[in-house]
Design a protein around this motif. Sequence first.
Motif, PDB file in Angstrom:
ATOM      1  N   SER A 168       0.816  -1.221   0.000  1.00  0.00           N
ATOM      2  CA  SER A 168       0.000   0.000   0.000  1.00  0.00           C
ATOM      3  C   SER A 168       0.848   1.268   0.000  1.00  0.00           C
ATOM      4  CB  SER A 168      -0.946   0.006   1.213  1.00  0.00           C
ATOM      5  OG  SER A 168      -0.226  -0.017   2.421  1.00  0.00           O
ATOM      6  N   ASN A 169       2.159   1.139  -0.209  1.00  0.00           N
ATOM      7  CA  ASN A 169       3.026   2.305  -0.167  1.00  0.00           C
ATOM      8  C   ASN A 169       2.883   3.154  -1.424  1.00  0.00           C
ATOM      9  OD1 ASN A 169       4.957   3.601   1.579  1.00  0.00           O
ATOM     10  ND2 ASN A 169       6.529   3.167   0.034  1.00  0.00           N
TER      11      ASN A 169
ATOM     12  N   CYS B 283      -1.608  -0.128  -9.344  1.00  0.00           N
ATOM     13  CA  CYS B 283      -2.044  -1.423  -9.853  1.00  0.00           C
ATOM     14  C   CYS B 283      -0.930  -2.445  -9.613  1.00  0.00           C
ATOM     15  CB  CYS B 283      -2.344  -1.342 -11.349  1.00  0.00           C
ATOM     16  SG  CYS B 283      -3.576  -0.092 -11.787  1.00  0.00           S
ATOM     17  N   HIS B 284      -1.328  -3.670  -9.339  1.00  0.00           N
ATOM     18  CA  HIS B 284      -0.379  -4.742  -9.039  1.00  0.00           C
ATOM     19  C   HIS B 284      -0.577  -5.909  -9.995  1.00  0.00           C
ATOM     20  CE1 HIS B 284      -0.367  -3.389  -4.513  1.00  0.00           C
ATOM     21  NE2 HIS B 284       0.251  -2.529  -5.304  1.00  0.00           N
ATOM     22  N   ARG B 285       0.501  -6.659 -10.201  1.00  0.00           N
ATOM     23  CA  ARG B 285       0.419  -7.922 -10.947  1.00  0.00           C
ATOM     24  C   ARG B 285       1.438  -8.898 -10.390  1.00  0.00           C
ATOM     25  NH1 ARG B 285       0.828 -11.953 -14.207  1.00  0.00           N
ATOM     26  NH2 ARG B 285      -0.437 -12.136 -16.108  1.00  0.00           N
ATOM     27  N   GLU B 286       0.975 -10.096 -10.039  1.00  0.00           N
ATOM     28  CA  GLU B 286       1.904 -11.144  -9.618  1.00  0.00           C
ATOM     29  C   GLU B 286       2.734 -11.584 -10.817  1.00  0.00           C
ATOM     30  OE1 GLU B 286       2.321 -12.251  -6.568  1.00  0.00           O
ATOM     31  OE2 GLU B 286       0.670 -11.101  -5.684  1.00  0.00           O
TER      32      GLU B 286
ATOM     33  N   GLU C 128       8.850 -10.695  -7.652  1.00  0.00           N
ATOM     34  CA  GLU C 128       7.651 -11.530  -7.506  1.00  0.00           C
ATOM     35  C   GLU C 128       6.371 -10.737  -7.735  1.00  0.00           C
ATOM     36  OE1 GLU C 128       8.077 -13.099  -3.576  1.00  0.00           O
ATOM     37  OE2 GLU C 128       9.650 -14.530  -4.171  1.00  0.00           O
ATOM     38  N   LEU C 129       6.468  -9.418  -7.658  1.00  0.00           N
ATOM     39  CA  LEU C 129       5.309  -8.543  -7.830  1.00  0.00           C
ATOM     40  C   LEU C 129       5.725  -7.348  -8.666  1.00  0.00           C
ATOM     41  CD1 LEU C 129       2.319  -7.918  -6.819  1.00  0.00           C
ATOM     42  CD2 LEU C 129       3.415  -6.408  -5.149  1.00  0.00           C
ATOM     43  N   ALA C 130       4.837  -6.932  -9.572  1.00  0.00           N
ATOM     44  CA  ALA C 130       5.056  -5.716 -10.350  1.00  0.00           C
ATOM     45  C   ALA C 130       4.008  -4.685  -9.965  1.00  0.00           C
ATOM     46  CB  ALA C 130       4.975  -6.001 -11.846  1.00  0.00           C
ATOM     47  N   VAL C 131       4.418  -3.420  -9.948  1.00  0.00           N
ATOM     48  CA  VAL C 131       3.492  -2.326  -9.677  1.00  0.00           C
ATOM     49  C   VAL C 131       3.595  -1.310 -10.806  1.00  0.00           C
ATOM     50  CG1 VAL C 131       3.591  -2.636  -7.187  1.00  0.00           C
ATOM     51  CG2 VAL C 131       5.166  -1.048  -8.267  1.00  0.00           C
ATOM     52  N   VAL C 132       2.476  -0.645 -11.075  1.00  0.00           N
ATOM     53  CA  VAL C 132       2.444   0.430 -12.057  1.00  0.00           C
ATOM     54  C   VAL C 132       1.415   1.433 -11.555  1.00  0.00           C
ATOM     55  CG1 VAL C 132       0.675  -0.615 -13.560  1.00  0.00           C
ATOM     56  CG2 VAL C 132       2.361   0.951 -14.528  1.00  0.00           C
ATOM     57  N   CYS C 133       1.634   2.707 -11.860  1.00  0.00           N
ATOM     58  CA  CYS C 133       0.816   3.756 -11.234  1.00  0.00           C
ATOM     59  C   CYS C 133       0.281   4.739 -12.276  1.00  0.00           C
ATOM     60  CB  CYS C 133       1.614   4.488 -10.168  1.00  0.00           C
ATOM     61  SG  CYS C 133       2.413   3.392  -8.966  1.00  0.00           S
ATOM     62  N   PRO C 134      -0.655   4.330 -13.140  1.00  0.00           N
ATOM     63  CA  PRO C 134      -1.220   5.254 -14.119  1.00  0.00           C
ATOM     64  C   PRO C 134      -2.253   6.166 -13.488  1.00  0.00           C
ATOM     65  CG  PRO C 134      -2.351   3.172 -14.257  1.00  0.00           C
ATOM     66  CD  PRO C 134      -1.258   2.997 -13.221  1.00  0.00           C
TER      67      PRO C 134
ATOM     68  N   ALA D 166      -5.013  -4.900 -19.422  1.00  0.00           N
ATOM     69  CA  ALA D 166      -4.977  -5.910 -20.489  1.00  0.00           C
ATOM     70  C   ALA D 166      -3.825  -6.885 -20.319  1.00  0.00           C
ATOM     71  CB  ALA D 166      -4.884  -5.223 -21.856  1.00  0.00           C
ATOM     72  N   VAL D 167      -2.759  -6.484 -19.607  1.00  0.00           N
ATOM     73  CA  VAL D 167      -1.630  -7.403 -19.402  1.00  0.00           C
ATOM     74  C   VAL D 167      -1.642  -7.988 -17.985  1.00  0.00           C
ATOM     75  CG1 VAL D 167      -0.219  -6.321 -21.176  1.00  0.00           C
ATOM     76  CG2 VAL D 167      -0.017  -5.530 -18.805  1.00  0.00           C
ATOM     77  N   GLY D 168      -2.788  -7.875 -17.300  1.00  0.00           N
ATOM     78  CA  GLY D 168      -2.962  -8.603 -16.052  1.00  0.00           C
ATOM     79  C   GLY D 168      -2.861  -7.820 -14.762  1.00  0.00           C
ATOM     80  N   PHE D 169      -2.669  -6.507 -14.830  1.00  0.00           N
ATOM     81  CA  PHE D 169      -2.652  -5.719 -13.601  1.00  0.00           C
ATOM     82  C   PHE D 169      -4.074  -5.558 -13.065  1.00  0.00           C
ATOM     83  CE2 PHE D 169       1.475  -4.443 -15.238  1.00  0.00           C
ATOM     84  CZ  PHE D 169       2.235  -4.276 -14.086  1.00  0.00           C
ATOM     85  N   HIS D 170      -4.194  -5.430 -11.753  1.00  0.00           N
ATOM     86  CA  HIS D 170      -5.490  -5.135 -11.129  1.00  0.00           C
ATOM     87  C   HIS D 170      -5.334  -3.932 -10.217  1.00  0.00           C
ATOM     88  CE1 HIS D 170      -3.471  -7.764  -8.155  1.00  0.00           C
ATOM     89  NE2 HIS D 170      -4.080  -7.001  -7.266  1.00  0.00           N
ATOM     90  N   ASP D 171      -6.418  -3.203 -10.024  1.00  0.00           N
ATOM     91  CA  ASP D 171      -6.389  -2.004  -9.199  1.00  0.00           C
ATOM     92  C   ASP D 171      -6.140  -2.350  -7.743  1.00  0.00           C
ATOM     93  OD1 ASP D 171      -6.962  -0.530 -11.433  1.00  0.00           O
ATOM     94  OD2 ASP D 171      -9.087  -0.235 -10.957  1.00  0.00           O
ATOM     95  N   ALA D 172      -5.283  -1.550  -7.119  1.00  0.00           N
ATOM     96  CA  ALA D 172      -5.040  -1.664  -5.682  1.00  0.00           C
ATOM     97  C   ALA D 172      -5.447  -0.328  -5.060  1.00  0.00           C
ATOM     98  CB  ALA D 172      -3.592  -2.045  -5.416  1.00  0.00           C
ATOM     99  N   GLY D 173      -4.511   0.375  -4.408  1.00  0.00           N
ATOM    100  CA  GLY D 173      -4.863   1.655  -3.801  1.00  0.00           C
ATOM    101  C   GLY D 173      -4.864   2.794  -4.801  1.00  0.00           C
TER     102      GLY D 173
END
Length: 301
Positions: free
Chosen positions: A29-30, A122-125, A260-266, A281-288
């Motif tokens: 959540s950082n 957004c996060h993606r395993e 092990e985890l990728a983050v992106v912040c659009p 579309a490449v598998g990220f899901h919304d987080a905070g």
Amino acid sequence: MSSVKARAYLGPEDLFAMQRIVQREWTTSNRWHIGDLAWQRPAMPDLRIALWDDAAWAWISAPARLEMQAPAELAGAVLTWFDEETGGGEQSVTIMDSDKAVIEELTAAGYHPVDGDFSRHCHRELDETLPAPVLPAGYQVRAVRPGELAARAAVHRAAWRPKRLGAMGVPPVDLGDGESGMTTARYADIIGHWPYRSDLDQVVEAPDGSLAGSALGWIDEVNRVALLEPVGVDPQHGRLGLGAAVSLACLHAMRAAGAELAVVCPRGDAGYPVPRRLYHAVGFHDAGRTVTYRRGQGSQS
């Protein structure tokens, strides 16, 4: 705890101190990743920055906007420094919506949440579900090569031309027809700072040998999490799926490097939806998400 105040960014040791704070305190959540600070490095001489030993940092961008990484017990000290540096007036602070302790400090100090653009984290395993990139005939994706610094900066400029970015807004916005600020010298500055790795700097090579797109990854090896920032495609090669392909190539490179985890912040608001759709579309899901609190004229949401 004393504050070491700097009117301008002083040098690599200060950047590294800020990155160490982020790395030590990182959670899913950082707000910040160590790669964010490396990417922001060229803008730091234009910011007012403060470091609180090895516990917190903050910077002010014009006109009076605060960004920070601070534990709850130092949030008040950071806001006091912000007041001292800006002299009151309209002030805004951007934090994560999960940062409840800082939100309490802001509310007590008279700040209120405001509507507007925000970043969606957004996060993606990075697991076996990660698909392989798919490219049109004649295109290939690979790591950037030695000697391609100018071409790498140029493909970023093409992708991030203000006129094109404005056209992707909803509704479209006229941002003029200037250039991105990514010069060859600026890119050289960025890649000269930890944790840049050329194997995580992925590019799409067009059939004629020119670069058509790019995606840059930053790995935090301690937390085994990697940031995808930024991704871009030259509009002359648009609508071919290159953004998804180079993103996936970068995610595979991150996984190979141990993440092990990728983050992106659009952006997460409806005013600029295209990047978030790409990452979904490449598998990220919304987080905070980020929230902005404001005090002074126009502070009411």
